[in-house]
Design an enzyme around this catalytic site. Structure first.
Site, mmCIF file in Angstrom:
data_model
loop_
_atom_site.group_PDB
_atom_site.id
_atom_site.type_symbol
_atom_site.label_atom_id
_atom_site.label_comp_id
_atom_site.label_asym_id
_atom_site.label_seq_id
_atom_site.Cartn_x
_atom_site.Cartn_y
_atom_site.Cartn_z
ATOM 1 N N ARG A 143 0.833 -1.209 0.000
ATOM 2 C CA ARG A 143 0.000 0.000 0.000
ATOM 3 C C ARG A 143 0.865 1.255 0.000
ATOM 4 O O ARG A 143 0.531 2.262 0.626
ATOM 5 C CB ARG A 143 -0.915 0.006 1.208
ATOM 6 N N LYS A 200 2.157 6.581 0.854
ATOM 7 C CA LYS A 200 1.547 5.450 1.570
ATOM 8 C C LYS A 200 0.022 5.577 1.518
ATOM 9 O O LYS A 200 -0.506 6.675 1.711
ATOM 10 C CB LYS A 200 2.030 5.488 3.033
ATOM 11 N N ASP A 248 -6.450 -3.748 0.773
ATOM 12 C CA ASP A 248 -7.058 -2.806 -0.181
ATOM 13 C C ASP A 248 -6.076 -1.735 -0.659
ATOM 14 O O ASP A 248 -6.432 -0.858 -1.433
ATOM 15 C CB ASP A 248 -8.290 -2.143 0.455
ATOM 16 N N GLY A 249 -4.858 -1.784 -0.150
ATOM 17 C CA GLY A 249 -3.859 -0.806 -0.582
ATOM 18 C C GLY A 249 -4.028 0.561 0.061
ATOM 19 O O GLY A 249 -3.331 1.514 -0.286
ATOM 20 N N ARG A 253 5.977 9.833 2.854
ATOM 21 C CA ARG A 253 7.070 9.501 3.750
ATOM 22 C C ARG A 253 8.377 9.829 3.043
ATOM 23 O O ARG A 253 8.502 9.598 1.835
ATOM 24 C CB ARG A 253 6.962 8.003 4.045
ATOM 25 N N ARG A 279 14.603 -2.499 3.314
ATOM 26 C CA ARG A 279 14.449 -3.216 4.590
ATOM 27 C C ARG A 279 15.331 -4.458 4.611
ATOM 28 O O ARG A 279 15.747 -4.930 3.548
ATOM 29 C CB ARG A 279 12.973 -3.657 4.724
ATOM 30 N N ASP A 328 10.803 -7.232 8.069
ATOM 31 C CA ASP A 328 10.391 -6.365 6.956
ATOM 32 C C ASP A 328 10.151 -4.936 7.434
ATOM 33 O O ASP A 328 9.929 -4.045 6.619
ATOM 34 C CB ASP A 328 9.128 -6.918 6.277
ATOM 35 N N ASN A 329 10.196 -4.728 8.732
ATOM 36 C CA ASN A 329 10.053 -3.363 9.245
ATOM 37 C C ASN A 329 11.382 -2.816 9.762
ATOM 38 O O ASN A 329 11.416 -1.822 10.487
ATOM 39 C CB ASN A 329 8.997 -3.323 10.360
ATOM 40 N N ASP A 331 8.125 2.151 9.669
ATOM 41 C CA ASP A 331 6.805 1.519 9.767
ATOM 42 C C ASP A 331 6.234 1.626 11.180
ATOM 43 O O ASP A 331 6.405 0.740 12.016
ATOM 44 C CB ASP A 331 6.842 0.048 9.324
HETATM 45 P P1 AMP Z 1 2.768 -3.666 8.055
HETATM 46 O O1 AMP Z 1 2.284 -4.522 9.146
HETATM 47 O O2 AMP Z 1 2.004 -2.374 7.889
HETATM 48 O O3 AMP Z 1 4.238 -3.444 8.096
HETATM 49 O O4 AMP Z 1 2.446 -4.467 6.705
HETATM 50 C C1 AMP Z 1 2.900 -5.768 6.443
HETATM 51 C C2 AMP Z 1 2.647 -6.072 4.984
HETATM 52 O O5 AMP Z 1 1.267 -5.991 4.693
HETATM 53 C C3 AMP Z 1 3.329 -5.133 4.006
HETATM 54 O O6 AMP Z 1 3.712 -5.871 2.896
HETATM 55 C C4 AMP Z 1 2.239 -4.142 3.669
HETATM 56 O O7 AMP Z 1 2.432 -3.542 2.428
HETATM 57 C C5 AMP Z 1 1.023 -5.038 3.674
HETATM 58 N N1 AMP Z 1 -0.211 -4.297 3.995
HETATM 59 C C6 AMP Z 1 -0.600 -3.826 5.199
HETATM 60 N N2 AMP Z 1 -1.802 -3.217 5.124
HETATM 61 C C7 AMP Z 1 -2.185 -3.315 3.824
HETATM 62 C C8 AMP Z 1 -3.333 -2.896 3.104
HETATM 63 N N3 AMP Z 1 -4.339 -2.258 3.678
HETATM 64 N N4 AMP Z 1 -3.363 -3.173 1.778
HETATM 65 C C9 AMP Z 1 -2.364 -3.817 1.169
HETATM 66 N N5 AMP Z 1 -1.273 -4.248 1.795
HETATM 67 C C10 AMP Z 1 -1.174 -4.003 3.101
HETATM 68 MG MG MG Z 2 5.685 -2.961 7.350
#
Ligand code: AMP
Ligand code: MG
Length: 480
Positions: A96, A116, A128-129, A179, A186, A255-256, A265
């Protein structure tokens, strides 16, 4: 002196696009409905030479609400993977967010602009991105607050709100945030190419990171080892700063973790209210893997994951030697940070014990972590009551206090007032401004942001307003 630029004058390049297609997918942002400005950080704008007057321009919402693109922008979503809560997830990626491009900042370095909440990408999986307004407000405040406290972090340029509705625990409004970071790479980017067994691409990625972000490592016998050693050191120092401030990241998945050692993140993060070492700020983290006191060891564990990915490029024994630097580096940095907060100068063999006992007193009394430093400033000025009120009036506290007062010197008050924040981004403060913003009122958000820009500004604070019971050390949902 560089001139300020308007949005139309910004000219983006994209260094990441030097890498071939397997590293990313080209994706256009999906416009938000009726985008409008919610918040704008003039400090972040200054980094990229963007004229602060642009905050009032309608164009800003169009550019960053996904309706139009800055000159030279060729947005892309990058692919990565990572260890989430200890288990490996084979593919994540910018689900997203889009890398809009990069440009040279006023400091001469290049800054990436990432949008973002810009809609679906090939890495969105079931998402949903989009990003909820509340979650981008938290990231915006979190990153600008840590930056003002001198903690390495990605930055937040602005938030754009909209009438796009998104479904989380309830229907919420979708928003976007820009951002800024020299790089959004990462640990997980490396893991992706390691676990998909693509050593050539892994090498390409390492070369790219060294060329652009660790150029001084190129002259070393093994540049990749030199880079890894520095990542380990930066990560250790970063977490030492978090610990000293009482900051909990909440989702320290690989990944963070930033390859530049930045805070990256912001999900369900939180600052300690009461000093509770096992505080878990993320409600989904049932076992407390990412609890406050776990952060240093988890950061090191994450560095092990990165080392694993680099095994084809660096000898294992060398990686191990570099990794062994984590703990001493962390300990040095943590002690240094805590000494600043306590106003202690110079070295004394008893310093470690003094800090350790202080933490025990805090824990025992369930005292407010950040208030206690402010109360100590009063004690340094000759007024012990506030700190006794927080830690309890007993012989252990009195004994510790007298040793502490004997240890500091004339510069203590000055040092402490430089490093102890008078305003901390406590969750309930963020929650208050979020609730108002959800009603369309952004004035309190702007006020809180303004206070967080100069967190140590005021003089001795007198009223340590207790944080209400229900507001203390709360855990937040991961949904965002
Ligand atoms: P995060 O926990 O925010 O670091 O996200 C972990 C993974 O989930 C990353 O690859 C994000 O891009 C993906 N992600 C989180 N929320 C969404 C969302 N609403 N739509 C698409 N991808 C998401
Ligand atoms: Mg993340």
């Amino acid at each position: 002196m560089m001139k300020w630029s308007g949005l139309d004058q910004l000219q983006l390049g994209n260094r990441f696009a030097e890498l071939p297609e397997p590293f990313y997918s080209l994706v256009q942002p999906q416009p938000l409905k009726n985008p409008h400005l919610v918040a704008f950080s003039t400090d972040a704008a200054a980094l990229i030479g963007l004229d602060p007057c642009q905050a009032s321009s309608q164009q800003l919402s169009e550019y960053f609400g996904g309706l139009r693109l800055l000159k030279g922008s060729n947005p892309l979503a990058t692919v990565y993977s990572g260890h989430q809560f200890g288990g490996y997830t084979a593919q994540l990626g910018d689900g997203r967010a889009l890398l809009l491009g990069d440009l040279e900042g006023r400091d001469g370095q290049r800054w990436e602009l990432q949008l973002k909440g810009s809609g679906k990408t090939p890495y969105s999986r079931h998402g949903d991105g989009r990003a909820a307004l509340r979650s981008v407000i938290r990231e915006y405040l979190g990153s600008e607050a840590l930056a003002a406290l001198g903690v390495p972090t990605t930055r937040a340029l602005c938030i754009i709100g909209s009438e796009t509705q998104i479904c989380r625990e309830s229907i919420e409004s979708g928003a976007s945030m820009v951002r800024l970071s020299p790089s959004h790479i990462r640990f997980g980017h490396f893991e992706y190419f390691y676990y998909t067994r693509r050593p050539e691409q892994l090498k390409q990625l390492a070369d790219f990171v060294i060329r652009h972000h660790y150029p001084h490592c190129s002259a070393e016998a093994n540049p990749c080892l030199a880079m890894y050693s520095e990542v380990v050191e930066r990560t250790a120092r970063l977490v030492a700063q978090w610990q000293a401030l009482g900051f909990c990241h909440g989702v320290m998945n690989t990944d963070n973790m930033s390859i530049l050692g930045l805070t990256l993140d912001y999900g369900p993060f939180g600052f300690l209210d009461d000093y509770q070492p096992d505080y878990i700020c993320n409600r989904t983290d049932e076992h407390g893997r990412y609890a406050y006191h776990q952060q240093p060891s988890i950061a090191m564990w994450n560095c092990v994951c990165l080392a694993q990915s680099l095994m084809g490029l660096v000898r294992q024994a060398d990686l191990q030697t570099a990794l062994n630097r984590f703990q001493p580096e962390y300990a040095i940095a943590y002690t240094e940070q805590m000494k600043r907060r306590l106003g202690i100068e110079g070295k004394d063999v008893q310093d470690g014990a003094l800090i350790e006992e202080f933490l025990q007193l805090l824990e025992q009394a369930k005292a407010d972590y950040n208030f206690t430093f402010l109360a100590l400033e009063h004690a340094v000025a000759g007024e012990a009551e506030p700190v006794m009120a927080l830690l309890g009036d007993n012989s252990r506290v009195r004994d510790w206090l007298s040793r502490y007062l004997g240890r500091i010197n004339i510069n203590a008050a000055q040092l402490m007032s430089q490093y102890n924040p008078r305003v901390v981004l406590r969750n309930y403060l963020a929650q208050q401004v979020i609730e108002q913003a959800e009603q369309g009122d952004y004035s309190e958000l702007a006020k809180l942001h303004a206070a967080l820009r100069t967190p140590c500004k005021e003089g001795l604070s007198r009223d340590f307003q207790p944080v209400r019971d229900g507001d203390r050390n709360v855990s937040l949902s991961c949904s965002s």
